[in-house]
Enzyme design. Structure first.
Site, PDB file in Angstrom:
ATOM      1  N   ARG A 149      -2.089  -9.759  12.880  1.00 23.96           N
ATOM      2  CA  ARG A 149      -2.530  -8.557  12.152  1.00 23.96           C
ATOM      3  C   ARG A 149      -3.306  -8.929  10.891  1.00 23.96           C
ATOM      4  O   ARG A 149      -4.255  -8.252  10.515  1.00 23.96           O
ATOM      5  CB  ARG A 149      -1.310  -7.675  11.790  1.00 23.96           C
ATOM      6  CG  ARG A 149      -0.766  -6.936  13.002  1.00 23.96           C
ATOM      7  CD  ARG A 149       0.592  -6.337  12.736  1.00 23.96           C
ATOM      8  NE  ARG A 149       0.569  -5.261  11.758  1.00 23.96           N
ATOM      9  CZ  ARG A 149       1.619  -4.874  11.041  1.00 23.96           C
ATOM     10  NH1 ARG A 149       2.775  -5.492  11.185  1.00 23.96           N
ATOM     11  NH2 ARG A 149       1.515  -3.888  10.190  1.00 23.96           N
ATOM     12  N   ARG A 187     -10.792   1.497   9.287  1.00 28.35           N
ATOM     13  CA  ARG A 187     -10.384   0.150   9.642  1.00 28.35           C
ATOM     14  C   ARG A 187     -11.510  -0.589  10.361  1.00 28.35           C
ATOM     15  O   ARG A 187     -11.420  -1.785  10.570  1.00 28.35           O
ATOM     16  CB  ARG A 187      -9.213   0.336  10.585  1.00 28.35           C
ATOM     17  CG  ARG A 187      -8.164  -0.696  10.719  1.00 28.35           C
ATOM     18  CD  ARG A 187      -7.047  -0.644   9.763  1.00 28.35           C
ATOM     19  NE  ARG A 187      -5.820  -1.104  10.384  1.00 28.35           N
ATOM     20  CZ  ARG A 187      -4.638  -0.593  10.141  1.00 28.35           C
ATOM     21  NH1 ARG A 187      -4.490   0.397   9.304  1.00 28.35           N
ATOM     22  NH2 ARG A 187      -3.569  -1.096  10.709  1.00 28.35           N
ATOM     23  N   ARG A 215      10.937  -7.042   5.846  1.00 28.79           N
ATOM     24  CA  ARG A 215      10.839  -5.602   5.616  1.00 28.79           C
ATOM     25  C   ARG A 215      11.662  -4.825   6.647  1.00 28.79           C
ATOM     26  O   ARG A 215      11.639  -5.128   7.832  1.00 28.79           O
ATOM     27  CB  ARG A 215       9.362  -5.232   5.736  1.00 28.79           C
ATOM     28  CG  ARG A 215       9.000  -3.856   5.336  1.00 28.79           C
ATOM     29  CD  ARG A 215       7.539  -3.741   5.052  1.00 28.79           C
ATOM     30  NE  ARG A 215       6.669  -3.934   6.205  1.00 28.79           N
ATOM     31  CZ  ARG A 215       5.378  -3.670   6.188  1.00 28.79           C
ATOM     32  NH1 ARG A 215       4.811  -3.214   5.086  1.00 28.79           N
ATOM     33  NH2 ARG A 215       4.635  -3.861   7.243  1.00 28.79           N
ATOM     34  N   LYS A 217       0.819  -1.221   0.000  1.00 27.24           N
ATOM     35  CA  LYS A 217       0.000   0.000   0.000  1.00 27.24           C
ATOM     36  C   LYS A 217       0.847   1.263   0.000  1.00 27.24           C
ATOM     37  O   LYS A 217       0.600   2.193  -0.753  1.00 27.24           O
ATOM     38  CB  LYS A 217      -0.837   0.059   1.286  1.00 27.24           C
ATOM     39  CG  LYS A 217      -2.155  -0.597   1.223  1.00 27.24           C
ATOM     40  CD  LYS A 217      -2.868  -0.430   2.566  1.00 27.24           C
ATOM     41  CE  LYS A 217      -2.022  -0.946   3.691  1.00 27.24           C
ATOM     42  NZ  LYS A 217      -2.306  -0.545   5.007  1.00 27.24           N
ATOM     43  N   ARG A 268      10.527  -3.240  12.078  1.00 24.85           N
ATOM     44  CA  ARG A 268       9.349  -2.806  12.841  1.00 24.85           C
ATOM     45  C   ARG A 268       8.975  -3.875  13.864  1.00 24.85           C
ATOM     46  O   ARG A 268       8.919  -5.051  13.536  1.00 24.85           O
ATOM     47  CB  ARG A 268       8.179  -2.583  11.875  1.00 24.85           C
ATOM     48  CG  ARG A 268       7.838  -1.142  11.679  1.00 24.85           C
ATOM     49  CD  ARG A 268       6.787  -0.980  10.619  1.00 24.85           C
ATOM     50  NE  ARG A 268       5.465  -1.440  11.029  1.00 24.85           N
ATOM     51  CZ  ARG A 268       4.360  -1.235  10.322  1.00 24.85           C
ATOM     52  NH1 ARG A 268       4.429  -0.578   9.169  1.00 24.85           N
ATOM     53  NH2 ARG A 268       3.195  -1.681  10.722  1.00 24.85           N
TER      54      ARG A 268
HETATM   55  P1  AMP Z   1      -0.375   0.152   9.935  1.00 26.41           P
HETATM   56  O1  AMP Z   1       0.936   0.846   9.704  1.00 26.41           O
HETATM   57  O2  AMP Z   1      -1.471   0.666   9.050  1.00 26.41           O
HETATM   58  O3  AMP Z   1      -0.247  -1.344   9.905  1.00 26.41           O
HETATM   59  O4  AMP Z   1      -0.837   0.541  11.430  1.00 26.41           O
HETATM   60  C1  AMP Z   1      -0.009   0.253  12.546  1.00 26.41           C
HETATM   61  C2  AMP Z   1      -0.830   0.333  13.815  1.00 26.41           C
HETATM   62  O5  AMP Z   1      -1.413   1.627  13.949  1.00 26.41           O
HETATM   63  C3  AMP Z   1      -2.009  -0.629  13.867  1.00 26.41           C
HETATM   64  O6  AMP Z   1      -1.629  -1.920  14.280  1.00 26.41           O
HETATM   65  C4  AMP Z   1      -2.902   0.071  14.883  1.00 26.41           C
HETATM   66  O7  AMP Z   1      -2.439  -0.123  16.180  1.00 26.41           O
HETATM   67  C5  AMP Z   1      -2.716   1.536  14.532  1.00 26.41           C
HETATM   68  N1  AMP Z   1      -3.686   2.005  13.517  1.00 26.41           N
HETATM   69  C6  AMP Z   1      -3.422   2.475  12.280  1.00 26.41           C
HETATM   70  N2  AMP Z   1      -4.543   2.845  11.649  1.00 26.41           N
HETATM   71  C7  AMP Z   1      -5.548   2.588  12.497  1.00 26.41           C
HETATM   72  C8  AMP Z   1      -6.961   2.735  12.425  1.00 26.41           C
HETATM   73  N3  AMP Z   1      -7.570   3.213  11.322  1.00 26.41           N
HETATM   74  N4  AMP Z   1      -7.694   2.379  13.504  1.00 26.41           N
HETATM   75  C9  AMP Z   1      -7.122   1.915  14.604  1.00 26.41           C
HETATM   76  N5  AMP Z   1      -5.799   1.733  14.749  1.00 26.41           N
HETATM   77  C10 AMP Z   1      -5.006   2.068  13.709  1.00 26.41           C
END
Ligand code: AMP
Length: 304
Positions: free
Chosen positions: A251, A176, A211, A100, A240
């Site tokens: 996840r 989300r 990654r 993405k 990460r």
């Molecule tokens: P990502 O980089 O999109 O995988 O997001 C990393 C972390 O940020 C997730 O595991 C959540 O803890 C938090 N996060 C990101 N976007 C959201 C969202 N829209 N709603 C809730 N938590 C979020």
């Protein structure tokens, strides 16, 4: 001699001559369509609106054809300037490591939209130890979603900032949950497109566990598929904390569960993209789709 006078008075009284003279004297006023009624002498902005309404309601083939002529750059630019009513609003959804982020960068470069990654906003707040960062750390560290009220406030405030209204946006990682999707729609924000990047689970696992991120430039590498060229960069790369196999599987499950609900709100604008291809092939598909959507919006037949 009398015939000469008759001809002279006929010319003076002819509306064509007056309209010609009027157009020459006022170059800022341009005709909305090639027609000689006084109502056509309007400002460029009104001309665009009038043309668009005409396209939308009467689908005039002659005007419509102007925008479909390939290779006619002058006319296309003119059409874009006159008819673009608003910038693109895009949502992109994909599992962790689906690519993405990379695609969002390419979308932002091509269409000039603002890339809003909620994960990145939260990580940056944590790095800077802001009040938001302190508030969300416990959720992020435990791989849990940040509560909806925090996320909804964060995103709705961000989307109201002038750069988003002027340039449009691509939302990455949001909405989300059901509540996030509903709040977006309830506040009148309807995306032009909901891109769903589809990648098989085994590929996602391989991509995510390898990654690495450069903390200096933010660039993302992969230990096998795209390692950095210089040792000093390789030495500073960060893995990460949530990119381990165990956490990725959790996840992925969360992602699938939430996406099954969220996508139902956007079925009318849903575009599935095969994310198990090269970066170039994926971007060709996404950018092509978005260009077509942009053309439809400009022609007045896109999402309002
Ligand atoms: P990502 O980089 O999109 O995988 O997001 C990393 C972390 O940020 C997730 O595991 C959540 O803890 C938090 N996060 C990101 N976007 C959201 C969202 N829209 N709603 C809730 N938590 C979020």
């Amino acid at each position: 001699m009398s015939i000469f006078y008759l001809l002279f008075f006929h010319l003076i009284l002819s509306s064509d001559v007056w309209i010609c003279a009027f157009r020459i004297q006022l170059p800022g006023l341009r005709p909305a369509v090639v027609n000689k009624t006084a109502i056509d002498l309007v400002s460029p902005q009104s001309a665009a609106r009038v043309n668009q309404d005409k396209l939308h309601f009467s689908q005039q083939p002659r005007i419509g054809a102007r925008f479909a002529v390939p290779g006619n750059t002058a006319q296309q630019t003119d059409a874009k300037t006159q008819l673009s009513t608003r910038p693109l609003r895009i949502i992109i959804s994909g599992a962790p490591a689906s690519g993405k982020g990379t695609q969002c960068e390419l979308i932002a470069t091509k269409f000039g939209v603002v890339h809003l990654s909620t994960g990145e906003i939260l990580r940056s707040a944590m790095r800077q130890n802001t009040p938001l960062g302190q508030e969300v750390r416990v959720y992020m560290d435990h791989n849990r979603l940040v509560p909806d009220d925090i996320m909804i406030r964060l995103v709705s405030e961000r989307l109201q900032q002038p750069d988003c209204s002027t340039h449009g946006w691509v939302l990455d990682g949001y909405p989300r949950t059901k509540s996030q999707a509903e709040s977006l729609l309830q506040s009148g924000i309807k995306p032009d497109c909901f891109i769903l990047l589809e990648v098989p689970q085994d590929i996602l696992l391989e991509r995510a566990t390898g990654r690495r991120t450069d903390p200096v430039t933010g660039k993302v590498y992969h230990v096998r598929f795209s390692p950095p060229q210089h040792k000093h960069i390789a030495d500073r790369l960060i893995h990460r904390h949530d990119d381990t196999a165990e956490k990725i599987i959790t996840r992925l499950k969360d992602y699938q569960h939430h996406t099954a609900v969220v996508r139902t709100y956007f079925e009318d604008v849903l575009v599935k993209v095969n994310g198990n291809a090269s970066k170039e092939e994926i971007s060709k598909s996404i950018l092509g789709t978005l260009s077509r959507i942009q053309t439809s919006i400009a022609a007045g037949v896109g999402v309002k």
